[in-house]
Design a protein around this motif. Structure first.
Motif, PDB file in Angstrom:
ATOM      1  N   GLY A 258       0.282  -1.524  -0.043  1.00  0.00           N
ATOM      2  CA  GLY A 258       0.192  -0.037   0.173  1.00  0.00           C
ATOM      3  C   GLY A 258       0.615   1.044  -0.090  1.00  0.00           C
ATOM      4  N   ARG A 259       0.404   2.123   0.662  1.00  0.00           N
ATOM      5  CA  ARG A 259       1.208   3.526   0.976  1.00  0.00           C
ATOM      6  C   ARG A 259       2.184   3.716   1.994  1.00  0.00           C
ATOM      7  NH1 ARG A 259      -0.911   8.882  -0.386  1.00  0.00           N
ATOM      8  NH2 ARG A 259       2.218   9.271  -0.137  1.00  0.00           N
ATOM      9  N   ALA A 350      -3.820   5.883  -4.801  1.00  0.00           N
ATOM     10  CA  ALA A 350      -3.676   6.171  -3.118  1.00  0.00           C
ATOM     11  C   ALA A 350      -2.042   5.352  -2.652  1.00  0.00           C
ATOM     12  CB  ALA A 350      -4.480   5.161  -2.507  1.00  0.00           C
ATOM     13  N   VAL A 369      -8.675   3.422  -6.669  1.00  0.00           N
ATOM     14  CA  VAL A 369      -7.515   2.947  -5.895  1.00  0.00           C
ATOM     15  C   VAL A 369      -7.573   1.582  -6.036  1.00  0.00           C
ATOM     16  CG1 VAL A 369      -7.180   2.853  -3.398  1.00  0.00           C
ATOM     17  CG2 VAL A 369      -8.240   4.647  -4.346  1.00  0.00           C
ATOM     18  N   CYS A 373      -3.882  -0.829  -2.081  1.00  0.00           N
ATOM     19  CA  CYS A 373      -4.183  -0.003  -0.952  1.00  0.00           C
ATOM     20  C   CYS A 373      -5.317  -0.231  -0.071  1.00  0.00           C
ATOM     21  CB  CYS A 373      -3.796   0.865  -1.848  1.00  0.00           C
ATOM     22  SG  CYS A 373      -2.513   1.507  -2.609  1.00  0.00           S
ATOM     23  N   LEU A 374      -6.374  -0.741  -0.216  1.00  0.00           N
ATOM     24  CA  LEU A 374      -7.549  -0.677  -0.106  1.00  0.00           C
ATOM     25  C   LEU A 374      -7.463  -1.441   1.460  1.00  0.00           C
ATOM     26  CD1 LEU A 374     -10.094  -1.210  -3.207  1.00  0.00           C
ATOM     27  CD2 LEU A 374      -9.342   0.932  -1.375  1.00  0.00           C
ATOM     28  N   PHE A 378      -3.243   2.333   6.816  1.00  0.00           N
ATOM     29  CA  PHE A 378      -3.940   3.520   6.110  1.00  0.00           C
ATOM     30  C   PHE A 378      -2.103   4.364   6.345  1.00  0.00           C
ATOM     31  CE2 PHE A 378      -5.125   8.525   5.385  1.00  0.00           C
ATOM     32  CZ  PHE A 378      -5.237   7.796   4.325  1.00  0.00           C
ATOM     33  N   THR A 395      -7.756   1.203   7.646  1.00  0.00           N
ATOM     34  CA  THR A 395      -7.093   0.889   6.672  1.00  0.00           C
ATOM     35  C   THR A 395      -7.372   2.182   5.079  1.00  0.00           C
ATOM     36  OG1 THR A 395      -8.794  -0.678   5.558  1.00  0.00           O
ATOM     37  CG2 THR A 395      -7.353  -1.725   6.703  1.00  0.00           C
ATOM     38  N   GLY A 396      -7.182   1.535   3.701  1.00  0.00           N
ATOM     39  CA  GLY A 396      -7.568   2.512   3.026  1.00  0.00           C
ATOM     40  C   GLY A 396      -9.259   2.062   2.611  1.00  0.00           C
ATOM     41  N   HIS A 399     -11.185   4.593   4.878  1.00  0.00           N
ATOM     42  CA  HIS A 399     -11.135   6.071   4.673  1.00  0.00           C
ATOM     43  C   HIS A 399     -11.668   5.972   3.029  1.00  0.00           C
ATOM     44  CE1 HIS A 399      -8.915   9.284   4.954  1.00  0.00           C
ATOM     45  NE2 HIS A 399      -8.370   9.614   3.374  1.00  0.00           N
ATOM     46  N   TYR A 400     -11.748   5.483   1.898  1.00  0.00           N
ATOM     47  CA  TYR A 400     -11.851   5.874   0.241  1.00  0.00           C
ATOM     48  C   TYR A 400     -12.498   5.041   0.668  1.00  0.00           C
ATOM     49  CZ  TYR A 400      -6.529   6.583   0.387  1.00  0.00           C
ATOM     50  OH  TYR A 400      -4.746   7.233   0.373  1.00  0.00           O
TER      51      TYR A 400
END
Length: 431
Positions: A258-259, A350, A369, A373-374, A378, A395-396, A399-400
């Protein structure tokens, strides 16, 4: 297998042995059967291994002067009492004595092949031993090793000193575990541990004076698996890093998910990153969560156990064999390029990377995304409940997709402490 302080009190001080047999020397079993030692196979810091005149299938490990103790003798006696037998695990089958009746070593099944370190941990070694292998062969090897470790754990035995030198490889389905006399069994601890396989909680502690837990061993198992599929590199090796123990203590995992923040050996286009990029998302997720200080499976009590790794690697094996051709870049042991190069596929806003179209769910594609990343923790975490101190799962996807606000520092409460809260604690079980 809980930690216990009930370590044996049997002395581990060296015994005075007047005759340690070598090549062409004679040894004897408890029943008086004679085993003549033939040529030397290998020699280490603790002992030497010899062929025997009795059988090509049995070899003898003879301890060196100063390494023979009553504790070793009693430990091998216990292993014999348990009648341990498993294909490829070289358990003691007989205790050996010299002509004076003094304990000097033991008989064990003969191992074949070369060590994991010499055959797989590095491209020159790999190309010399298994040049035709694909990634699914490497994954099959990992599963073969995992199944043997699972047998040991089912018997209440820990390997303790897991490392590439103690596993010999003949092919992906035939491996041999040696130096089994160092295993932790009953009240007898494993007296040694290799630095790069040491979990953070054991750094600085004496191995021979405590019994380890399955959670301790799970770290070493994960490290071994990582080295098998990642060309022999350690999870914490990175540019500018310190010693293996320093890197493990910091838990600064070297590869991204992810990020996450990361620094990769050889730079972002280096061979190690290419190898990481071609692993399945589930494999990368499990490694990230195990080795990263921000991972939700990074503690002694939450690390994936051997059964969970078998499940994950079995799914990966199925994917490689059924969904990819043998010539696919992801089926190469040493891939030469990233899965998706810059400008190809779809850009994930993301993770700031390019992803194949199948790497997006329908909802994820609509917001740009990717699935990885999901599912990943996060950025800017971890987050903790201000009341109970438990780690918040954020997590992503939260958030998303769910649009849950980033947990506020210092005032975030989990749903267990506040039923009206949207924030859940990280599960202690691997899902």
């Amino acid at each position: 297998m809980a930690r216990s302080s009930n370590v044996t009190r049997i002395s581990d001080d060296p015994l005075c042995v007047r005759d340690i047999p070598g090549e062409n020397g004679k040894t004897y079993t408890r029943d008086g059967n004679e085993f003549v030692l033939r040529d030397l196979i290998s020699s280490g810091g603790e002992g030497a291994v010899y062929r025997t005149a009795f059988s090509d299938r049995l070899v003898a490990k003879i301890y060196k002067e100063g390494k023979i103790t009553r504790r070793k003798e009693r430990k091998i006696e216990l292993m014999l009492e348990k009648n341990l037998r498993h294909d490829g695990i070289c358990f003691p089958v007989e205790i050996l004595y010299n002509g004076r009746g003094e304990f000097v070593g033991y008989l064990m099944p003969r191992a074949e092949g070369d060590t994991l370190k010499n055959s797989l941990f590095g491209k020159p070694q790999f190309m010399d031993h298994f040049p035709q292998w694909k990634k699914y062969d490497v994954v099959e090897l990992a599963l073969t090793i995992l199944q043997k470790i699972q047998y040991l754990h089912d018997q209440g035995i820990l390997m303790g000193d897991i490392k590439g030198e103690n596993i010999l490889v003949e092919d992906s389905k035939k491996v041999y575990f040696v130096d089994t006399d160092s295993y932790q069994i009953g009240e007898f601890p494993c007296p040694v541990i290799s630095e790069e396989f040491t979990p953070p909680e054991l750094i600085g502690r004496r191995c021979g004076s405590r019994l380890r837990t399955v959670g301790n061993e799970n770290f070493a198992v994960a490290t071994l698996l990582f080295k098998i599929v990642m060309q022999g590199i350690n999870p914490y090796s990175h540019v500018g890093g310190g010693s293996p123990l320093e890197n493990i203590r910091k838990m600064n995992f070297s590869f991204p998910f992810g990020r996450s923040n990361f620094q990769t050996p050889g730079g972002s286009t280096g061979p190690y990153f290419c190898c990481w990029d071609h692993l399945s998302m589930k494999i990368r997720e499990a490694f990230f969560n195990t080795f990263s200080r921000n991972g939700n499976m990074s503690t002694e009590d939450t690390r994936p156990d051997v059964r969970k790794w078998i499940e994950i690697f079995s799914m990966y094996d199925h994917h490689l064999r059924k969904n990819l051709s043998p010539g696919d870049e992801s089926n190469k042991v040493y891939p030469e390029s990233l899965r998706v190069k810059e400008g190809e596929g779809i850009f994930c806003k993301a993770g700031q990377h390019w992803v194949r179209e199948k790497g997006f769910s329908v909802r994820g594609r609509s917001i740009g995304v990717c699935k990885e990343c999901l599912g990943a923790p996060f950025r800017d975490g971890p987050y903790f409940c201000s009341r109970c101190g438990g780690e918040i799962s954020y997590t992503g996807y939260d958030h998303y997709i769910k649009h849950i606000p980033v947990p506020p520092a210092g005032s975030c409460e989990c749903s267990a402490c506040n039923p009206g809260s949207e924030y859940e604690l990280v599960s202690k079980q691997f899902i």
